[in-house]
Design a protein around this motif. Structure first.
Motif, PDB file in Angstrom:
ATOM      1  N   VAL A 117      57.479   7.889 -57.660  1.00 42.81           N
ATOM      2  CA  VAL A 117      58.376   7.813 -58.825  1.00 42.81           C
ATOM      3  C   VAL A 117      59.451   8.898 -58.770  1.00 42.81           C
ATOM      4  O   VAL A 117      60.558   8.717 -59.302  1.00 42.81           O
ATOM      5  N   GLU A 118      59.157  10.054 -58.132  1.00 44.22           N
ATOM      6  CA  GLU A 118      60.137  11.135 -58.064  1.00 44.22           C
ATOM      7  C   GLU A 118      61.140  10.918 -56.936  1.00 44.22           C
ATOM      8  O   GLU A 118      62.091  11.696 -56.784  1.00 44.22           O
ATOM      9  N   MET A 119      60.938   9.895 -56.135  1.00 45.60           N
ATOM     10  CA  MET A 119      61.905   9.549 -55.092  1.00 45.60           C
ATOM     11  C   MET A 119      62.936   8.552 -55.598  1.00 45.60           C
ATOM     12  O   MET A 119      63.830   8.150 -54.855  1.00 45.60           O
ATOM     13  N   GLY A 120      62.790   8.123 -56.856  1.00 44.15           N
ATOM     14  CA  GLY A 120      63.782   7.223 -57.428  1.00 44.15           C
ATOM     15  C   GLY A 120      63.336   5.785 -57.513  1.00 44.15           C
ATOM     16  O   GLY A 120      64.135   4.921 -57.876  1.00 44.15           O
ATOM     17  N   PHE A 121      62.070   5.502 -57.200  1.00 43.26           N
ATOM     18  CA  PHE A 121      61.562   4.127 -57.286  1.00 43.26           C
ATOM     19  C   PHE A 121      60.977   3.863 -58.672  1.00 43.26           C
ATOM     20  O   PHE A 121      60.463   4.786 -59.325  1.00 43.26           O
ATOM     21  N   GLU A 122      61.055   2.616 -59.125  1.00 46.51           N
ATOM     22  CA  GLU A 122      60.376   2.201 -60.354  1.00 46.51           C
ATOM     23  C   GLU A 122      58.998   1.708 -59.949  1.00 46.51           C
ATOM     24  O   GLU A 122      58.849   0.647 -59.319  1.00 46.51           O
ATOM     25  N   VAL A 123      57.974   2.484 -60.326  1.00 52.55           N
ATOM     26  CA  VAL A 123      56.605   2.220 -59.857  1.00 52.55           C
ATOM     27  C   VAL A 123      55.768   1.705 -61.024  1.00 52.55           C
ATOM     28  O   VAL A 123      55.724   2.350 -62.088  1.00 52.55           O
ATOM     29  N   PRO A 124      55.109   0.570 -60.887  1.00 54.91           N
ATOM     30  CA  PRO A 124      54.239   0.081 -61.966  1.00 54.91           C
ATOM     31  C   PRO A 124      53.074   1.042 -62.190  1.00 54.91           C
ATOM     32  O   PRO A 124      52.682   1.788 -61.273  1.00 54.91           O
ATOM     33  N   PRO A 125      52.505   1.052 -63.395  1.00 54.44           N
ATOM     34  CA  PRO A 125      51.449   2.033 -63.720  1.00 54.44           C
ATOM     35  C   PRO A 125      50.292   2.042 -62.729  1.00 54.44           C
ATOM     36  O   PRO A 125      49.755   3.118 -62.397  1.00 54.44           O
ATOM     37  N   HIS A 126      49.882   0.867 -62.242  1.00 59.48           N
ATOM     38  CA  HIS A 126      48.722   0.853 -61.358  1.00 59.48           C
ATOM     39  C   HIS A 126      49.026   1.407 -59.950  1.00 59.48           C
ATOM     40  O   HIS A 126      48.112   1.634 -59.164  1.00 59.48           O
ATOM     41  N   ARG A 127      50.331   1.670 -59.665  1.00 64.88           N
ATOM     42  CA  ARG A 127      50.701   2.224 -58.363  1.00 64.88           C
ATOM     43  C   ARG A 127      51.084   3.703 -58.452  1.00 64.88           C
ATOM     44  O   ARG A 127      51.398   4.308 -57.425  1.00 64.88           O
ATOM     45  N   VAL A 128      51.070   4.256 -59.682  1.00 67.31           N
ATOM     46  CA  VAL A 128      51.425   5.675 -59.813  1.00 67.31           C
ATOM     47  C   VAL A 128      50.326   6.516 -59.181  1.00 67.31           C
ATOM     48  O   VAL A 128      49.135   6.295 -59.411  1.00 67.31           O
ATOM     49  N   THR A 129      50.729   7.538 -58.412  1.00 67.53           N
ATOM     50  CA  THR A 129      49.763   8.373 -57.710  1.00 67.53           C
ATOM     51  C   THR A 129      48.901   9.137 -58.696  1.00 67.53           C
ATOM     52  O   THR A 129      49.396   9.711 -59.673  1.00 67.53           O
TER      53      THR A 129
END
Length: 396
Positions: A41-53
């Motif tokens: 997410v800090e690289m600028g991608f929109e990440v769905p909740p289940h893929r957040v580290t």
């Protein structure tokens, strides 16, 4: 890392230019977060909740944390060598060391040094060094981890090394061993699809086949060398080497008109060799002196030693100072022909010059030539010849 993930140039461009960028798949996410030490997410991608580290475990000295973690983001050590990262996806994990570009560079220096050792000290010391290098290369190929590019470099060097060993077999009179090394070298060169490397092996095979009395094999090797050189778009220097081997075959079989044609081609290529943009290491030894030597060989075979003498003199005087073994070999050959022509004093003076700079050259072929001259000089009733034969016995 054991992750089956790859990225195309087109995909990277989309990540850099599109907003929002397309989401990497899970394997790519793992690699990116490991390399850069920050969550996706800090690289600028929109990440769905289940893929957040997920947050790192307490006490974990590195890795990424979930957004908003009060401990902040601790960066992993950035891996600068992308080739090292790629290695795990290209070769199976092995318990041995990892071989990289620096290791290849060190091996290359030692492999290229074999030319210098052979030319200055002879094939004996060079063979000893070659055995050590072969052990390191085969050990790396069998047990180490490396990228596909590094693996190709190792196999290419192994082909070159077997080519060296084929020459050492010829120089040492171990013809069967030399032919075996040729087979190994050709196989390795074919596996890496290097036509010029195959040419380098074939030109040595010509000499070995002539010594083994297999002139049809020598002629076939010349034909294949021409074909491979054409395929590779080789320069004039490579064609010069092949033409000289063609002359060797024709001279040995008594085809003097064929030898003249081959030598004419060699002279033509020699005159245009300066235009070559690049010359392989194995072809750099060749020069006008090789053409002179081959021409003299043709005249000796034709029973015209008096015609051979000026060409042998030119070859012996024209060879570079760094080719000590070949220089000594040329001078002994000149002495042989002078002795046969009745020029005993001059012949012994040539051999005396070789003995002055002998320096323990370890070359069985040169040693054999010197002993042949010793026997021939010993049979001549001349003070110079007797003194020369005695000095050879003492020195060699």
């Amino acid at each position: 890392m054991g992750v089956a993930a790859s990225v195309s140039v087109r995909q990277i461009r989309r990540w850099e230019k599109e907003s929002p960028p397309p989401l990497p798949h899970p394997g790519q996410q793992l690699v990116l977060e490991t390399m850069f030490g920050i969550p996706l997410v800090e690289m600028g991608f929109e990440v769905p909740p289940h893929r957040v580290t997920a947050p790192e475990a307490p006490g974990d000295p590195g890795g990424v944390k979930a957004p908003g973690d009060p401990g902040g983001v601790k960066r992993r050590t950035f891996v600068a060598d992308a080739g090292v990262l790629a290695a795990a996806a290209l070769v199976p994990a092995r318990p041995g060391p990892r071989v990289g570009a620096a290791d290849i560079a060190r091996l290359r220096v030692r492999l290229d040094g074999l030319y210098r050792t052979d030319h200055t000290a002879g094939s004996g010391p060079a063979m000893t060094q070659a055995h050590r290098i072969e052990g390191e290369i085969t050990g790396a190929l069998g047990t180490a981890s490396y990228t596909s590019r590094i693996g190709r470099e190792l196999q290419t060097m192994l082909a070159e090394l077997h080519g060296h060993q084929a020459w050492y077999g010829y120089d040492g009179g171990r013809i069967d061993q030399g032919r075996t090394a040729c087979v190994e070298a050709l196989t390795a060169a074919q596996l890496v699809d290097d036509p010029l490397l195959q040419v380098s092996v074939l030109e040595t095979l010509v000499l070995l086949a002539i010594k083994a009395g297999r002139t049809w094999e020598a002629a076939s090797a010349v034909e294949n060398a021409y074909r491979l050189a054409m395929r590779a778009g080789a320069g004039h220097t490579v064609y010069l080497v092949i033409a000289l081997r063609d002359a060797n075959v024709a001279t040995h079989t008594g085809d003097l008109s064929g030898a003249r044609r081959a030598l004419s081609r060699a002279v033509s290529h020699q005159g245009r060799a300066d235009a070559d943009a690049e010359v392989p290491n194995w072809a750099r030894f060749v020069g006008p002196f090789e053409v002179d030597y081959a021409t003299a060989d043709m005249y000796v075979r034709a029973g015209r030693p008096e015609r051979a003498v000026p060409f042998l003199r030119a070859a012996a005087r024209g060879i570079g100072g760094g080719l000590a073994r070949n220089s000594a070999s040329y001078r002994v050959r000149l002495a042989d022909v002078l002795l046969a022509a009745g020029e005993v004093d001059e012949a012994c003076a040539e051999v005396g010059g070789v003995l002055d700079t002998w320096g323990g050259i370890s070359s069985p072929r040169l040693l054999g030539k010197m002993r042949d001259f010793q026997r021939a000089a010993g049979a001549i009733d001349s003070p110079a010849a007797r003194e020369c034969a005695a000095r050879i016995h003492e020195t060699v």
